[in-house]
Design an enzyme around this catalytic site. Structure first.
Site, mmCIF file in Angstrom:
data_model
loop_
_atom_site.group_PDB
_atom_site.id
_atom_site.type_symbol
_atom_site.label_atom_id
_atom_site.label_comp_id
_atom_site.label_asym_id
_atom_site.label_seq_id
_atom_site.Cartn_x
_atom_site.Cartn_y
_atom_site.Cartn_z
ATOM 1 N N GLY A 219 -5.283 -1.251 -1.037
ATOM 2 C CA GLY A 219 -4.855 -2.340 -0.164
ATOM 3 C C GLY A 219 -3.514 -2.916 -0.570
ATOM 4 O O GLY A 219 -2.617 -2.207 -1.041
ATOM 5 N N SER A 220 -3.402 -4.227 -0.427
ATOM 6 C CA SER A 220 -2.101 -4.868 -0.620
ATOM 7 C C SER A 220 -1.621 -4.894 -2.062
ATOM 8 O O SER A 220 -0.458 -5.213 -2.315
ATOM 9 C CB SER A 220 -2.141 -6.297 -0.069
ATOM 10 O OG SER A 220 -2.257 -6.264 1.349
ATOM 11 N N THR A 221 -2.494 -4.576 -3.036
ATOM 12 C CA THR A 221 -1.984 -4.477 -4.410
ATOM 13 C C THR A 221 -0.998 -3.317 -4.532
ATOM 14 O O THR A 221 -0.138 -3.325 -5.418
ATOM 15 C CB THR A 221 -3.123 -4.294 -5.427
ATOM 16 O OG1 THR A 221 -3.870 -3.114 -5.115
ATOM 17 C CG2 THR A 221 -4.053 -5.502 -5.426
ATOM 18 N N PHE A 222 -1.097 -2.335 -3.629
ATOM 19 C CA PHE A 222 -0.173 -1.207 -3.653
ATOM 20 C C PHE A 222 1.218 -1.621 -3.172
ATOM 21 O O PHE A 222 2.190 -0.884 -3.359
ATOM 22 C CB PHE A 222 -0.699 -0.070 -2.782
ATOM 23 C CG PHE A 222 0.027 1.240 -2.971
ATOM 24 C CD1 PHE A 222 -0.253 2.061 -4.057
ATOM 25 C CD2 PHE A 222 1.003 1.645 -2.071
ATOM 26 C CE1 PHE A 222 0.427 3.256 -4.245
ATOM 27 C CE2 PHE A 222 1.685 2.850 -2.239
ATOM 28 C CZ PHE A 222 1.400 3.652 -3.341
ATOM 29 N N LYS A 223 1.333 -2.804 -2.592
ATOM 30 C CA LYS A 223 2.648 -3.289 -2.170
ATOM 31 C C LYS A 223 3.587 -3.443 -3.367
ATOM 32 O O LYS A 223 4.815 -3.457 -3.195
ATOM 33 C CB LYS A 223 2.498 -4.607 -1.412
ATOM 34 C CG LYS A 223 1.839 -4.432 -0.041
ATOM 35 C CD LYS A 223 1.532 -5.748 0.652
ATOM 36 C CE LYS A 223 0.843 -5.515 2.007
ATOM 37 N NZ LYS A 223 0.433 -6.762 2.673
#
Length: 486
Positions: A219-223
């Site tokens: 999810g957004s941790t991969f941002k």
């Protein structure tokens, strides 16, 4: 010699040769297989009759062998079974897992480094003993990780990893649901088999160490990875303007992706820092689409994706960033969806690399190997795997992540008088099941001592209340405080 005697002689010679061949085959070809065969009771008796070495956290033995009152002489005992089971694994009559497996030669006393010890035991007619394994785990951090997972609502599934950024030392590793390894160490082998059958049939997979064995969309941790690739391209920094707005249309498609709250992230053009603070999907979809698959894959692999590195625990499942994604999939990868998957350990490595000026350190959990007399046989030395990003890029990312904790989606990780860097993530799964909640962080931001990744795979939380900050933030905060305040 008459014919009947000759026939009998030849027949006896053939039988004798067959016996020699069979003995040679068993002793030199099949010996390893037979010694490892769980049905070989001689090996079982010999193994259980030797004092196996201890597994240590600090000065405490979380696994040790104590005298027993049966024919096997020693009983394996786990003092804090559920909390440490994903790390220690179990020692059983039919095999081992975890540290019990990866360090079996040392613990059993068979390691070549213990040759002198074995020789002394033999000459002095003493009982052979195994060596000891000292772990890198910080007991206070492990307590905080375990308690955080235990306090999740309902029958939760999740995992936590904490790393020391400058060395790669594993400070905490917890997984739930878990199991009691004492049940596997029992000398009642029928009971052990029943336990194994029951746990293997459990659809919650309690025997899996989710910290290293479960890969899910980050999810957004991969941002963090997407932002790193953008800054490394030389075209962006924390203050650069990036697309905002309500929706992003996937390339070669009519599909439009909205932001998690349906808003516009504060405008059609926003700074990258603001995009990180509010976790703007449109911004990071746009960046991944612009960068392309090759640049995104290169950056992901620099952080450790598509490889394994935790050598002293048998390696972790590979976190994947496929290089054959099409443009729509590449855009979706920018927000940690599509075909991107990660273990909690991998996301902790991403956070730790940013905290460590861009250097990815090989994670390790075995600090020292010691002889029975506690003399040190080997000590793990920190090792850099790669330079994932430049120091300047790491600095820009840190500024963005500090702002995300101060005023953005990651405020639950705030620690009084400590500057914390962090990022939330909520990864969509299938329509039939709730999203996955993620949280990554490190602290203190100006002198990092610990980097954390939290995954909440499922819990009794209503779908509209699942968020990385709400579920994972308090757990990460407790772990960071435990390390900082020790």
């Amino acid at each position: 010699m008459n014919k009947p005697i000759r026939v009998v002689s030849v027949f006896c010679l053939v039988l004798f040769m067959a016996l020699l061949v069979n003995a040679t085959y068993l002793m030199y070809v099949r010996s390893d297989d037979l010694s490892k065969d769980p049905r070989n009771r001689r090996i079982i008796t010999a193994t259980f009759s030797r004092e196996r070495g201890a597994i240590l956290v600090g000065k405490d033995a979380i696994a040790r062998s104590v005298p027993s009152d049966d024919k096997y002489k020693f009983q394996r005992v786990y003092s804090q079974p559920f909390k440490y089971a994903p790390i220690t694994g179990y020692f059983s009559w039919y095999g081992q897992t975890g540290i019990e497996r990866s360090q079996n030669a040392v613990l059993a006393g068979d390691d070549s480094r213990l040759f002198v010890t074995r020789l002394v035991d033999m000459l002095s007619n003493g009982d052979p003993k195994g060596g000891n394994v000292q772990l890198t785990v910080n007991a206070a951090a492990q307590d905080a990780a375990w308690e955080g997972l235990e306090n999740l609502p309902g029958d939760a599934q999740g995992a936590v990893v904490a790393l020391e950024p400058t060395t790669g030392r594993v400070l905490a590793m917890a997984s739930t649901p878990t199991f009691d390894p004492n049940n596997f160490a029992s000398h009642d082998f029928t009971e052990v088999k029943d336990t194994s059958d029951r746990l293997n049939a459990d659809d919650r997979d309690p025997l899996i160490n989710r910290a290293i064995g479960t890969t899910l969309p980050p999810g957004s941790t991969f941002k963090l990875v997407t932002a790193a690739a953008a800054i490394e391209s030389g075209n962006y920094d924390a203050d650069s303007m990036v697309p905002g707005g309500y929706k992003f249309k996937l390339p070669q498609s009519t599909t439009e992706i909205s932001n998690h709250d349906g808003g516009n992230c504060g405008g059609n053009r926003i700074t990258m820092t603001q995009a990180m603070e509010v976790s703007c999907n449109v911004s990071f979809l746009s960046l991944a689409n612009e960068l392309g698959t090759e640049a995104m894959a290169d950056q992901a692999e620099a952080f450790g994706f598509n490889s394994t590195s935790l050598e002293d625990l048998g390696g972790q499942a590979k976190s994947l960033y496929p290089r054959d994604m099409d443009p729509p999939q590449t855009a979706m990868s920018g927000i940690g969806q599509s075909n991107v998957t990660a273990t909690p350990l991998q996301m902790a490595m991403v956070a730790a690399a940013i905290a460590n000026d861009g250097d990815v350190m090989r994670p390790y959990i075995v600090d020292e190997v010691r002889a029975p007399n506690l003399s040190v046989l080997a000590r793990t030395e920190p090792q850099s795997i790669s330079k994932a990003i430049s120091s300047s890029t790491a600095g820009e990312l840190t500024k963005m992540l500090v702002a995300t904790v101060e005023v953005g989606t990651a405020t639950p990780a705030q620690i009084p008088n400590v500057e914390v860097a962090g990022k939330t993530g909520t990864a969509q799964s299938t329509p039939e099941r709730p999203p996955y909640a993620w949280f990554v962080s490190f602290a203190p931001a100006n002198d990092p001592k610990v980097a954390v990744a939290v995954l909440v795979q499922s819990s009794d939380t209503s779908r509209d209340e699942i968020a990385g900050g709400r579920l994972g933030g308090p757990i990460a905060k407790a772990i960071m405080e435990a390390v900082i305040n020790r």
